[in-house]
Design a protein around this motif. Structure first.
Motif, PDB file in Angstrom:
ATOM      1  N   VAL A  74       1.352   3.846  -5.667  1.00  0.00           N
ATOM      2  CA  VAL A  74       1.693   3.830  -4.238  1.00  0.00           C
ATOM      3  C   VAL A  74       2.949   2.993  -4.086  1.00  0.00           C
ATOM      4  O   VAL A  74       2.966   1.822  -4.492  1.00  0.00           O
ATOM      5  CB  VAL A  74       0.563   3.237  -3.381  1.00  0.00           C
ATOM      6  CG1 VAL A  74       0.896   3.385  -1.890  1.00  0.00           C
ATOM      7  CG2 VAL A  74      -0.774   3.909  -3.692  1.00  0.00           C
ATOM      8  N   ARG A  75       3.996   3.574  -3.535  1.00  0.00           N
ATOM      9  CA  ARG A  75       5.246   2.830  -3.413  1.00  0.00           C
ATOM     10  C   ARG A  75       5.978   3.216  -2.130  1.00  0.00           C
ATOM     11  O   ARG A  75       5.846   4.319  -1.615  1.00  0.00           O
ATOM     12  CB  ARG A  75       6.135   3.063  -4.638  1.00  0.00           C
ATOM     13  CG  ARG A  75       6.567   4.497  -4.869  1.00  0.00           C
ATOM     14  CD  ARG A  75       7.161   4.683  -6.260  1.00  0.00           C
ATOM     15  NE  ARG A  75       7.606   6.046  -6.482  1.00  0.00           N
ATOM     16  CZ  ARG A  75       7.738   6.605  -7.693  1.00  0.00           C
ATOM     17  NH1 ARG A  75       7.466   5.897  -8.777  1.00  0.00           N
ATOM     18  NH2 ARG A  75       8.156   7.848  -7.811  1.00  0.00           N
ATOM     19  N   ASN A  76       6.708   2.241  -1.641  1.00  0.00           N
ATOM     20  CA  ASN A  76       7.542   2.463  -0.454  1.00  0.00           C
ATOM     21  C   ASN A  76       6.729   3.054   0.700  1.00  0.00           C
ATOM     22  O   ASN A  76       7.169   3.974   1.394  1.00  0.00           O
ATOM     23  CB  ASN A  76       8.714   3.390  -0.803  1.00  0.00           C
ATOM     24  CG  ASN A  76       9.932   3.078   0.039  1.00  0.00           C
ATOM     25  OD1 ASN A  76      10.288   1.928   0.240  1.00  0.00           O
ATOM     26  ND2 ASN A  76      10.582   4.119   0.529  1.00  0.00           N
ATOM     27  N   THR A  77       5.543   2.487   0.902  1.00  0.00           N
ATOM     28  CA  THR A  77       4.595   3.044   1.871  1.00  0.00           C
ATOM     29  C   THR A  77       4.081   1.936   2.786  1.00  0.00           C
ATOM     30  O   THR A  77       3.886   0.802   2.349  1.00  0.00           O
ATOM     31  CB  THR A  77       3.440   3.733   1.128  1.00  0.00           C
ATOM     32  OG1 THR A  77       3.937   4.940   0.527  1.00  0.00           O
ATOM     33  CG2 THR A  77       2.281   4.064   2.037  1.00  0.00           C
ATOM     34  N   GLU A  78       3.860   2.275   4.050  1.00  0.00           N
ATOM     35  CA  GLU A  78       3.323   1.349   5.034  1.00  0.00           C
ATOM     36  C   GLU A  78       1.882   1.710   5.357  1.00  0.00           C
ATOM     37  O   GLU A  78       1.531   2.887   5.459  1.00  0.00           O
ATOM     38  CB  GLU A  78       4.155   1.386   6.316  1.00  0.00           C
ATOM     39  CG  GLU A  78       5.601   0.956   6.122  1.00  0.00           C
ATOM     40  CD  GLU A  78       6.420   1.080   7.394  1.00  0.00           C
ATOM     41  OE1 GLU A  78       5.809   1.325   8.465  1.00  0.00           O
ATOM     42  OE2 GLU A  78       7.653   0.961   7.329  1.00  0.00           O
TER      43      GLU A  78
END
Length: 375
Positions: A74-78
């Motif tokens: 999971v990356r660059n996720t809010e």
């Protein structure tokens, strides 16, 4: 200690309903679940899954995988917590990521708000390579919160609770800020009956952790805190072991900053703990504080070969006396400490200075935390 607002100000996106992933691949989008019993994203495959450039919100688990031997990045996720709803069977806190049985988990450059953090449990099924491990790095979290419908679960920014030894595991360069009265966190980082290896211990380093308070705030008893190695109910072959905790910043925490309640071959060194034990209003904390807490708590013969040394401790109690070191006579640890700060200098301004030191550390190491692009 500065009051900081980390909430993005962009226009609210359109969210789709819950997503079930049954095949490996890369997924980007905006998903939500307003039902605590239904995960916003449910990963049901052991094939590699990447979730990136996304926004996710939920009343229960945001991202979940249960029993699949997951390989999740999971990356660059809010991620955002929604109001909890009634649940069935067991409490379902708003975990940003909850994985039971995994071969590889990576969470990097994410932002989470009003979530219940990251939980890795049950069993590690990877091959022990650097490509199959745990990496939780470069994230920002605001107000870890374990509230569920009509209650509260004990949650963390990160908890490990798995069987098996995981080499190359790392929790590093994360910023976690919990505000009094609106956060409901237990231990910010809890390594619970989980192990690295002698050659490759779990590394927990260069994290900034601010705030750990009882919820509701008026309670005088509080069992949470900063970073702890915990190992109840097991022998030395399965206990928490091979963990290094170093160069972290622990600011304004209730109960304790660094702790060992059980486990072996754990080293905590060159951390900084600054606790003025006052709220932003200036009112003193009404609950216990301490810098280092170390004890063979469970008497399971699994606590040995640990050391805590060269930590910088400036921790006051609610009675304005030192609370830097708290030991049990059964605990064997290196009684070596350095750089104590005079009690009369431990103020809210000193806590704010610690955040400035953290920002300078990020700049000097050219490290960006949180999402790398505007989503």
């Amino acid at each position: 200690m500065r009051e900081l607002n980390f909430s993005p100000k962009a226009a609210a996106p359109d969210y789709e309903g819950p997503l079930i992933i049954t095949k490996g691949g890369t997924y980007s989008g905006n998903w939500e679940s307003k039902d605590s019993d239904v995960a916003a994203v449910d990963v049901r495959t052991k094939e590699p899954v990447i979730i990136e450039n996304s926004k996710i919100r939920g009343a229960g688990f945001l991202i979940r995988s249960q029993g699949y031997g997951a390989n999740i990045t999971v990356r660059n996720t809010e991620g955002y917590g929604l109001r909890p709803t009634p649940y069935t069977d067991y409490m379902k806190p708003r975990r940003f990521l909850a994985v039971d049985v995994f071969s590889n988990v990576v969470v990097e450059h994410c932002y989470m708000e009003e979530t219940a953090g990251i939980y890795l449990g049950v069993e590690y099924t990877g091959n022990g390579s650097p490509e199959q491990t745990i990496k939780i790095r470069y994230n920002k979290a605001l107000n870890i919160n374990g509230q569920v419908y009509s209650g509260k679960d004990r949650v963390q920014f990160v908890q490990f609770n798995y069987r098996g030894e995981v080499p190359h595991a790392e929790i590093a360069w994360n910023e976690v800020i919990n505000q009094p009265g609106v956060s409901a966190v237990e231990d910010n980082i809890n390594i619970y009956n989980s192990r690295g290896t002698p050659q490759s211990p779990i590394r927990i380093h260069n994290n900034y952790i601010q705030g750990a308070f009882p919820y509701p705030l008026h309670l005088e008893e509080y069992s949470g805190g900063g970073i702890i190695a915990d190992s109840p109910g097991t022998d030395s072959l399965r206990a928490t072991a091979y963990v290094k905790v170093y160069e972290n910043h622990l600011v304004g925490l209730g109960n304790y900053c660094l702790g060992i309640a059980g486990g072996n071959n754990i080293e905590m060194h060159h951390n900084r703990a600054v606790v003025a034990a006052r709220f932003p209003s200036g009112k003193p904390y009404h609950f216990w504080t301490s810098g280092i807490w170390a004890k063979d708590y469970y008497k399971m013969s699994n606590t040995f070969d640990n050391s805590m040394h060269h930590n910088t401790l400036a921790v006051l109690g609610k009675d304005r006396t030192w609370r830097n070191e708290v030991y049990d006579s059964t605990f064997a640890a290196a009684a070596e400490y350095a750089n104590h700060i005079l009690p009369d200098s431990v103020t809210k301004d000193l806590e704010a200075t610690e955040y400035d030191l953290w920002q300078e550390k990020l700049r000097s190491n050219r490290i960006k935390i949180g999402p790398l692009s505007h989503l």
